[in-house]
Design an enzyme around this catalytic site. Structure first.
Site, PDB file in Angstrom:
ATOM      1  N   ARG A 170      32.278  46.553  50.310  1.00 19.22           N
ATOM      2  CA  ARG A 170      33.405  47.016  51.112  1.00 19.22           C
ATOM      3  C   ARG A 170      33.033  48.127  52.076  1.00 19.22           C
ATOM      4  O   ARG A 170      33.432  48.117  53.226  1.00 19.22           O
ATOM      5  CB  ARG A 170      34.509  47.499  50.175  1.00 19.22           C
ATOM      6  CG  ARG A 170      35.109  46.345  49.437  1.00 19.22           C
ATOM      7  CD  ARG A 170      36.148  46.786  48.447  1.00 19.22           C
ATOM      8  NE  ARG A 170      36.792  45.589  47.903  1.00 19.22           N
ATOM      9  CZ  ARG A 170      37.701  45.613  46.940  1.00 19.22           C
ATOM     10  NH1 ARG A 170      38.084  46.753  46.431  1.00 19.22           N
ATOM     11  NH2 ARG A 170      38.227  44.490  46.516  1.00 19.22           N
ATOM     12  N   LEU A 195      40.369  46.270  38.198  1.00 17.04           N
ATOM     13  CA  LEU A 195      41.137  45.680  37.105  1.00 17.04           C
ATOM     14  C   LEU A 195      40.313  45.748  35.830  1.00 17.04           C
ATOM     15  O   LEU A 195      40.802  46.057  34.751  1.00 17.04           O
ATOM     16  CB  LEU A 195      41.507  44.237  37.445  1.00 17.04           C
ATOM     17  CG  LEU A 195      42.301  44.043  38.741  1.00 17.04           C
ATOM     18  CD1 LEU A 195      42.635  42.571  38.951  1.00 17.04           C
ATOM     19  CD2 LEU A 195      43.578  44.857  38.727  1.00 17.04           C
TER      20      LEU A 195
END
Lengths: 269, 641
Positions: free
Chosen positions: B333, B444
């Protein structure tokens, strides 16, 4: 799904439900929202109106919102009589000003249902949904007790259907849209998700019986098959799940009555 | 000076956690567990999984959320997936490889032992979630499907359409409801934590404000767990929910908990660009789209105003594929975000304001058909259509980076306990596992690892040192003092009686941060921000207007109190960014880069965690250092080429 793009800014008149607190009388109050960019979301328009109210020393309109991308289920406005506004398959926060005509008069209310009392202005208390979940909306598996995830294959069709049901965001639009304030779609979605999966089988009967009983106890109405719920659902959860739950409920009731039960009691050395 | 002991167990990397669990950690016997009360603040993935699991173990748990129900936490918005080293694809994955990808992805600024533990328990998480009835995507044979994500060369990401966070959160929420239903957890919705109560150096309770009645309340406990998420809303515009805030963490910092690496913020490469100054939030388009979408800008700035369809193939620059051939569109990212920024800085951006790049599905549609693309990403295309009114099946999406996650957070040791004994911090709220950059599908994983599989073991180690039934009463002076502190803050905000709404200041703060402490930082920009922020803060307290009273539901007051904390936290972020004279992961200092624009780390001088310690209002915070001792993996130059 979305109206054609218009470049021109618009002016609208809002008729907004204002209510100072629970059990207090409420009324509609008019506000002007001027020069709204059509790409502005409906909630952003309310932000701008609220900022101008604050600047004038007035209390802003209280409304529920959080993720603003249609997944958390917090926002819950009735816009011109429709839960979540004029478009299908979206939550209030995904409604954009391009959906309204210049000069429109827009009525904004909270979800109206007895089990969802108004807390203030447009904010309602939907904790009844948590109580229904507590009655049986789970699979009883202790952390760490699960078998290897691929030990039990599940057909793609069933997994996909379970996912369709599991998409419910718990917003309550189904209840607000129903003339009986029934929570059948909400309950049916949870019951169906688990009844479609092998993991959900051991508690299948007790789950549906307990969740339906709790729903009734909390004052939600009965289903009379008008399907306003699925039409208002931002995730388009199908009313077919209600039929599925009804079948489960009947079978569970019969089994409950006739199935032999063990006399054993817990305990021992 | 705070004592920062990481408490990392000795021994081989792969054995640390299992040996520690079985040999070193103290246990609490079942009859005693019910005598301990644990407060959990937050019910996202980390909070809900922790509250449910601790209740299953027999502890008395109280769970506090500011939302109307625990199911609203912003974990719900995570789209793409969750990593786990299951190697169901037989493509060479292993616990070690997930560990390595994650620590490399974090640009060697996380702890080896923590990351290895994360990779180890990742497999248990998937088992747990499937057992709970989480409907993960499956193949026709009935087995679980996987896809690949940025920063990895294997397919280890499990997903539930584009709503993985929702399904995992609802799984954790169902476990929490199960425990609440049997009375093992008391859930307190609409109850926002406003202060931490520390007694004799240990966290023993919290102060909350009930958002409906306005009542300020005291709660005591044997231990306090914060699982309150990240602080990206400092930037005002971000992919966070509007309500996500840093208040619990920040007020704990002001009670002595160290704040680690606050400058490590993640700017996600694929978000929908800003459309106007009324904008309240930015919307993420899942990184999973980069599996099939190709990112490009025109080769010539002159083409930028033309519709994409009129720009021929040879005039397009698929810059990620060009610069990073081995990872291509799946570069991590931070790398992808900065590349997009560089393209736009070169004047080759597209769309209004020229701050955008194309994410193009034309090839994927040719390969998979439009229906095939719809099956994989349909809901994301719908979201894009709702927001932009553009059809991404017919024309490429426009995307631009936006603030998405914060790797920094409250400092914790290997047990996830902060330097304030009894205060534990889980999930995004802590700093521990992602270093300077988080890989996709790892948030997560970390939230659930902390809540389901770490804290249930490590909290006992602390509680075993506390006498059962010894928690203080809420009439202790520390409770009264903390309650008064909350009342003072709120009264000051309500009494400022200025001219501008809270949003006015939040927007200005966000702009200062985005421009000076965003995707690229310099010494000058940070010094500028450190000067501007206190000025804005002073103006805020003078000129903010918060109508209404504190004795009722008052959203202006809620926001005002959260923004007051951003006004302080933002300055700490800039100080941290200024002090860290290197580039790593999401922290890019323009002074420290290689000729090709990649991050230039300085392991000798900055191979450490910076944990900031509050010294009192108006005093400079203290920068403590925890060295990162890499015993098993070599800190090397991170390359995705």
């Amino acid at each position: 799904m979305v109206a054609e793009s218009s470049e021109k800014n618009i002016n609208v008149t809002l008729r907004v439900w204002r209510q100072a607190g629970p059990n207090q009388p409420g009324k509609f109050v008019e506000y002007q929202a001027k020069n709204c960019n059509p790409n502005m979301s409906f909630l952003e328009m309310l932000d701008v109106v609220n900022d101008s109210l604050v600047t004038q020393g007035e209390e802003p309109i209280a409304f529920a919102h959080d993720c603003r991308e249609g997944i958390c289920g917090t926002c819950n406005l009735v816009i011109d009589g429709k839960p979540h506004g004029p478009h299908k398959a979206i939550a209030t926060c995904q409604t954009y000003m391009r959906s309204f005509a210049d000069g429109a008069v827009i009525t904004v209310e909270p979800f109206r249902a007895k089990p969802f009392p108004v807390i203030k202005d447009l904010i309602t208390d939907r904790s009844a949904f948590d109580k229904i979940q507590q009655a049986g909306g789970f699979i009883s598996v202790r952390t760490g007790a699960g078998a290897d995830a691929n030990a039990t294959p599940i057909s793609k069709d069933n997994a996909d259907l379970a996912m369709d049901a599991a998409q419910c965001i718990g917003c309550g639009a189904c209840v607000a849209a129903c003339k009986n304030a029934s929570a059948m779609l909400f309950v049916a979605a949870k019951v169906s998700q688990f009844s479609l999966l092998p993991q959900g089988q051991p508690e299948r009967d007790r789950r549906v019986l307990a969740m339906v009983a709790k729903m009734d106890e909390l004052g939600f109405g009965s289903c009379t098959n008008q399907y306003e719920c699925s039409a208002a659902c931002p995730k388009l959860i199908s009313h077919d799940f209600i039929a599925r739950m009804n079948r489960d409920y009947i079978k569970a009731t019969i089994r409950q009555t006739f199935k032999p039960k063990s006399n054993a009691v817990a305990g021992g050395a | 000076m705070a004592k920062l002991e990481s408490k990392i167990p000795t021994g081989p990397l792969a054995d640390k956690w299992s040996t520690y669990k079985s040999e070193a950690l103290k246990l609490v016997n079942p009859a005693n567990k019910r005598k301990y009360e644990v407060i959990v603040v937050g019910a996202g993935l980390a909070g809900a999984s922790a509250a449910a699991t601790l209740a299953e173990l027999g502890y008395k748990v109280k769970c506090f959320v500011f939302h109307d129900t625990p199911r609203r936490a912003h974990s719900i918005a995570a789209q793409g997936g969750i990593n786990a080293a299951k190697n169901y694809q037989n493509d060479g994955d292993s616990v070690h490889r997930l560990y390595y990808d994650t620590i490399k992805g974090g640009d060697y600024r996380s702890r080896e032992a923590n990351v290895h533990r994360l990779a180890e328990v990742s497999v248990n998480i998937i088992d747990q979630c499937v057992a709970q009835g989480v409907p993960f995507a499956r193949e026709y044979g009935g087995l679980l499907a996987n896809r690949s994500f940025g920063g990895a060369q294997v397919s280890r990401t499990f997903y539930a359409r584009g709503q993985t966070g929702q399904q995992l959160l609802l799984g954790a929420y169902s476990a929490l409801m199960k425990e609440a239903g049997r009375g093992a957890v008391e859930v307190h919705p609409f109850e926002e934590m406003s202060d931490l109560v520390v007694i004799e150096g240990q966290a023993k309770g919290i102060i909350t404000r009930n958002l409906v009645s306005g009542e300020i309340r005291r709660w005591s406990a044997d231990a306090v767990i914060l699982a309150t998420g990240g602080y990206g809303n400092v930037f005002n515009l971000s992919t966070y929910a509007r309500g996500s805030n840093a208040t619990a963490a920040w007020r704990a910092y002001k009670r002595g908990a160290c704040f680690a690496n606050p400058c490590f913020t993640q700017i996600h490469p694929t978000c929908i660009p800003v459309s106007g100054d009324y904008q309240s939030k930015l919307t993420l388009m899942s990184e999973s789209l980069r599996n099939d979408g190709r990112i490009w800008v025109p080769k010539n700035a002159a083409d930028c105003d033309k519709p994409a369809s009129q720009i021929p193939e040879e005039a397009r620059d698929y810059y990620l594929e060009r610069i990073y051939p081995s990872f291509g569109n799946l570069a991590p990212r931070d790398v992808s975000s900065r590349a997009a920024m560089r393209m736009c800085d070169e004047g080759r951006g597209v769309g209004p304001g020229k701050r955008g790049v194309y994410l193009d599905f034309a090839d994927a549609i040719q390969r998979l058909t439009e229906d095939g693309v719809r099956e994989r990403y349909g809901n994301l295309f719908d979201i894009y259509h709702e927001i932009t009114n553009e059809n991404a099946y017919k024309q490429p999406m426009r995307i631009y980076p936006a603030v998405h996650y914060t790797m920094g957070g409250l400092w914790v040791d290997y047990n996830l306990m902060s330097n304030v004994p009894g205060l534990f911090v889980l999930g995004e709220a802590n700093f521990s596992d992602h270093g300077a950059n988080r890989l996709g599908a790892s948030a997560l994983m970390q939230g659930l690892a902390d809540g389901y599989f770490v804290i249930p073991y490590t909290i006992g180690n602390y509680l075993a040192t506390q006498k059962p039934g010894s928690r203080p009463k809420t009439d202790a002076t520390e409770f009264a003092q903390a309650e008064q502190n909350v009342r003072d803050i709120n009264d000051r905000l309500l009494g400022a009686n200025g001219k501008e709404p809270v949003s006015h200041f939040h927007k200005r703060l966000g702009l200062i941060m985005w421009e000076n402490c965003g995707m690229a930082r310099t010494k000058e920009s940070l010094q500028k921000a450190i000067k501007l922020i206190p000025e804005l803060r002073a103006e805020y307290w003078q000129n903010v207007r918060v109508p209404g009273s504190g004795a009722t539901l008052n959203q202006s007051l809620e926001n005002a109190s959260r923004v007051a904390d951003y006004m302080e936290l933002s300055e700490l972020m800039c100080r941290d960014a200024l002090a860290r004279e290197e580039s790593c992961g999401g922290h890019f200092r323009e002074e420290y880069q290689y000729p090709d624009g990649e991050c230039k780390r300085d392991d000798a001088n900055f191979g450490h965690v910076a944990a900031w310690e509050y010294q009192g209002d108006g005093k400079d915070p203290l920068r403590n250092v925890e060295p990162l001792n890499y015993e098993f993996t070599q800190m090397s130059v991170r390359s995705y080429k």
